[in-house]
Design an enzyme around this catalytic site. Structure first.
Site, PDB file in Angstrom:
ATOM      1  N   HIS A  48      -3.903   5.813   3.735  1.00  0.00           N
ATOM      2  CA  HIS A  48      -4.554   4.819   3.264  1.00  0.00           C
ATOM      3  C   HIS A  48      -4.034   3.254   3.515  1.00  0.00           C
ATOM      4  CE1 HIS A  48      -5.581   1.700  -0.279  1.00  0.00           C
ATOM      5  NE2 HIS A  48      -6.737   2.549  -0.343  1.00  0.00           N
ATOM      6  N   SER A  91     -10.910  -0.829  -1.296  1.00  0.00           N
ATOM      7  CA  SER A  91      -9.693  -0.757  -0.530  1.00  0.00           C
ATOM      8  C   SER A  91      -9.820  -1.101   1.122  1.00  0.00           C
ATOM      9  CB  SER A  91      -9.097   0.658  -0.474  1.00  0.00           C
ATOM     10  OG  SER A  91      -8.419   0.699  -1.743  1.00  0.00           O
ATOM     11  N   ASP A  96       0.675  -1.114  -0.038  1.00  0.00           N
ATOM     12  CA  ASP A  96       0.016   0.024  -0.013  1.00  0.00           C
ATOM     13  C   ASP A  96       0.729   1.178  -0.121  1.00  0.00           C
ATOM     14  OD1 ASP A  96      -2.296   1.925   0.861  1.00  0.00           O
ATOM     15  OD2 ASP A  96      -3.377  -0.189   0.687  1.00  0.00           O
TER      16      ASP A  96
END
Length: 736
Positions: free
Chosen positions: A200, A518, A145
């Site tokens: 994220h 996600s 990621d």
């Protein structure tokens, strides 16, 4: 994929979308050099083989230059063979023709695609949930990621012992980056460090394997305990995204993670375009991971609800769609006449119920000629002096407009099924409620309203597939159903990076709310790790089968293809049931070779991918790959047809068990389904038995797939596989 720059095309969602951007170029002579990935399959077994020397020799041969300094970008030499280099077009062609080269493709750039969700799925905190602590502590989840915030309490190593002995990785997170006994490894593949600058990566890591952290919330919203599926497990982070997520970085992460010793890989990254497997870095890396016993879990993408929008298509990937849990966040609007409307927003601002004057965008236009664009609150059409201190009402909403025009809050029409975080109080209303606001505004001399702080609501209609979740069918392998499964991806509260403000300013928060595939991807990865803690020796396909065949069935929430198995696959993941599936559909590496041969890959290419002598004497049609779901695409409609599926199940339940088959047709289906044999008697554990499913009908609906479910039951276990037969020609939606 979340939304906010990763499988996210939305303002505050992060999903890792794989965008095809321009490749890096270096001018040389009359030809530009571009960065290409040269994929060469598995590493040769010769003891004297030196990958980097071989790669340099190839470059010297094709470049025909005395110096090739700066040409080699990186070498893959730990888990598979290949390199990244700057090549001209003619050099690329020469390399592609060389013996031992599987494929040469441009180094594309990507972007990223985000607890009550675990309670919703039955994986509750405390003694009520069965756990295997010692094995869970030895389980390592690799997170590909945008990095991680290592100081987050979600990754504290309080109570953890040293890393598992199998761990062979390193902590190379950069300056002032420290790993611990929870976050045991870190790598990055671009200048800088492994710290997360968007939130994220921190978010996805904590969903999969974060510690249980009590009394967390987003400005008081969603207060509770945030945790991952396997909080006792370890995390290794691979920062492959720094602005964009490059193919070469993703392949490097696979190369490292496989050798480092991870057990599960979660990758909330994907492309908006479809590529053949030999040119897809995630498919390539995941194939090598699978061959080493590692399951790769991948986000389906956030480009729904268009059909054929899904790009995670390889059968050795567990592809995850996004759906609701039983909690969502709402922000109410109270009009001056007392009417209350319920809108969507993650609004942490508390105005204490105070009412402010309303101003409609059209009424705040800079000029009469700009009234139309002012309805949509287009920035250059609004007069800031008429907006300041009021609640701005917009036909549609651009998050930064009300903020920059000094509005105190905003109300806008929003038909989406997910909420955004914004830099001021907002509420997104469905069309009818928004029309009520406009009617009130026009009927009152001094219209006013209050936008309230968001609150949590719980409901019984979950799960429902989310509109943004990418849909099938599979346009690479039409007879493999994708996505495989769905998991919670709506408004998930999880850890955040202190480099990332949800408001795009300096208001940093430790925990934030994100939506997207996600977020659903690490949920499924966490479940896969949870299953593995009870069955450490299970292969990736066995874990995947257990998750798919024990999933909750889903019902259509919309009409058309967007609400069929092409939206949710086998259904919604059930963590507890997945640990005890009864039967599993196992697919070996050899089966995948036969599958690739059946797709007309030549034996040379398959051999180079596998590193083994593959003759392609055995071929498996995609329809007969031992997949936990069954799918067939037919040519034409209103035709009579018969299709068969051959499957083999392995008994992982109890010895001396008898499974009886049952077929349940879905609404409107006219399929005739026969199973032979209809009864399977298993005498011992790990016993395998085969059966054939024959599906026939006199016609097929041209607009909808026909589907059913095959259920094998011994009275304790219910092993369910969706059966989907469809027609129609599909192409990937335009990315424009």
């Amino acid at each position: 994929m979340a939304k906010r720059g990763a499988f996210s095309s939305f303002h505050s969602f992060l999903i890792v979308l794989l965008f095809l951007n321009s490749v890096l170029a270096v001018t040389h002579g009359h030809q530009d050099k571009q960065v290409y990935i040269v994929y060469m399959g598995s590493l040769p077994s010769r003891a004297d083989y030196t990958p980097m020397s071989h790669h340099m020799n190839i470059l010297q041969e094709v470049a025909r230059e005395s110096s090739i300094e700066g040409r080699l970008v990186r070498s893959y030499k730990r888990s598979f063979n290949g390199f990244v280099a700057r090549l001209t077009e003619s050099e690329r062609e020469r390399v592609a023709d060389m013996e031992g080269v599987v494929s040469v493709f441009p180094n594309k750039k990507l972007k990223l695609q985000t607890s009550a969700s675990w309670d919703f799925m039955g994986l509750k905190e405390g003694k009520g949930t069965k756990r295997n602590p010692s094995v869970e502590s030895d389980t390592i989840i690799g997170v590909f990621d945008g990095g991680i915030w290592p100081e987050s309490e979600s990754f504290s190593d309080k109570g953890f012992g040293p890393p598992p002995k199998k761990w062979k990785g390193i902590c190379a997170g950069g300056k002032n980056f420290t790993c611990n006994n929870k976050l045991i490894g870190a790598r990055h593949y671009s200048p800088g460090d492994a710290r997360d600058s968007t939130g994220h990566g921190t978010h996805t890591a904590s969903i999969a394997a974060g510690n249980a952290v009590a009394n967390t919330s987003f400005f008081g919203i969603g207060n509770g305990t945030v945790r991952g599926a396997v909080p006792a497990s370890r995390i290794a982070v691979y920062r492959v995204c720094a602005g964009e997520c490059r193919d070469d970085a993703i392949l490097s992460a696979f190369d490292d993670a496989i050798s480092d010793g991870v057990d599960i890989i979660t990758i909330s990254i994907g492309d908006i375009n479809v590529y053949p497997f030999e040119k897809d870095p995630i498919a390539i890396g995941a194939f090598h991971a699978m061959s080493k016993g590692i399951l790769t879990v991948n986000a389906a993408g956030n480009t729904g609800p268009d059909t054929a929008s899904i790009t995670s298509l390889a059968p050795w990937l567990l592809t995850v769609a996004a759906s609701t849990a039983n909690r969502e966040f709402v922000s109410k609007v109270v009009l001056g006449d007392g009417k209350t409307l319920v809108g969507k927003s993650v609004n942490g601002f508390d105005l204490k119920g105070k009412k402010f004057p309303l101003v409609y965008g059209k009424s705040a236009a800079l000029s009469l000629s700009q009234a139309k664009c002012a309805e949509d609150c287009t920035p250059e059409c609004l007069d800031a002096s008429l907006v300041k201190g009021k609640i701005l009402v917009c036909n549609r909403f651009l998050p930064y407009v009300a903020y920059t025009k000094r509005a105190v809050a905003a109300i806008f029409e929003d038909g989406s099924d997910w909420a955004q975080i914004n830099g001021l109080p907002v509420s997104g209303l469905q069309k009818d409620d928004f029309e009520s606001v406009l009617s009130y505004f026009k009927s009152e001399k001094s219209p006013e309203a209050a936008v309230l702080k968001s609150e949590s609501i719980f409901y019984q209609t979950a799960p429902k597939i989310l509109s943004f979740s990418s849909r099938g069918p599979n346009i690479i392998v039409a007879d493999i159903l994708k996505p495989d499964i769905t998991a919670p991806g709506l408004e998930i509260l999880a850890a955040n990076s202190l480099r990332a403000s949800p408001f795009y300013d300096t208001a940093y928060v430790k925990y934030s709310v994100e939506s997207g595939t996600s977020m659903s991807c690490p949920h499924a990865a966490g479940v896969a790790a949870y299953v593995k803690t009870f069955h450490p020796q299970w292969s990736p396909s066995m874990i995947k089968s257990a998750i798919m065949t024990t999933a909750w069935s889903m019902n259509a929430s919309q009409s058309g293809y967007a609400s069929t198995e092409f939206a949710y696959g086998a259904g919604h993941v059930d963590p507890i049931a997945a640990t005890n599936p009864g039967l599993v559909y196992e697919i070996t590496k050899t089966d995948y070779f036969a599958f690739l041969c059946g797709m007309n890959y030549n034996k040379t290419t398959v051999k180079l991918i596998s590193g083994e002598a593959v003759t392609c004497s055995e071929k498996i049609s995609p329809r007969n790959l031992n997949y936990p779901s069954m799918s067939a695409k037919l040519s034409g409609s209103n035709i009579s047809f018969i299709v068969t599926f051959n499957r083999t199940v392995t008994n992982v339940g109890t010895p001396n068990s008898t499974y009886k088959s049952k077929v349940v047709l879905n609404h409107g289906s006219k399929l005739n389904v026969k199973v032979s044999p209809s009864v399977l008697s298993m005498k011992s554990m790990n016993e395998k038995q085969s059966f054939t499913v024959t599906v026939s009908a006199s016609e097929l609906h041209s607009e909808l797939p026909s589907s059913a479910n095959l259920i094998w039951s011994d009275g304790t276990h219910n092993v369910r596989s969706p059966i989907v037969v469809y027609t129609g020609d599909f192409s990937q939606p335009s990315s424009s």
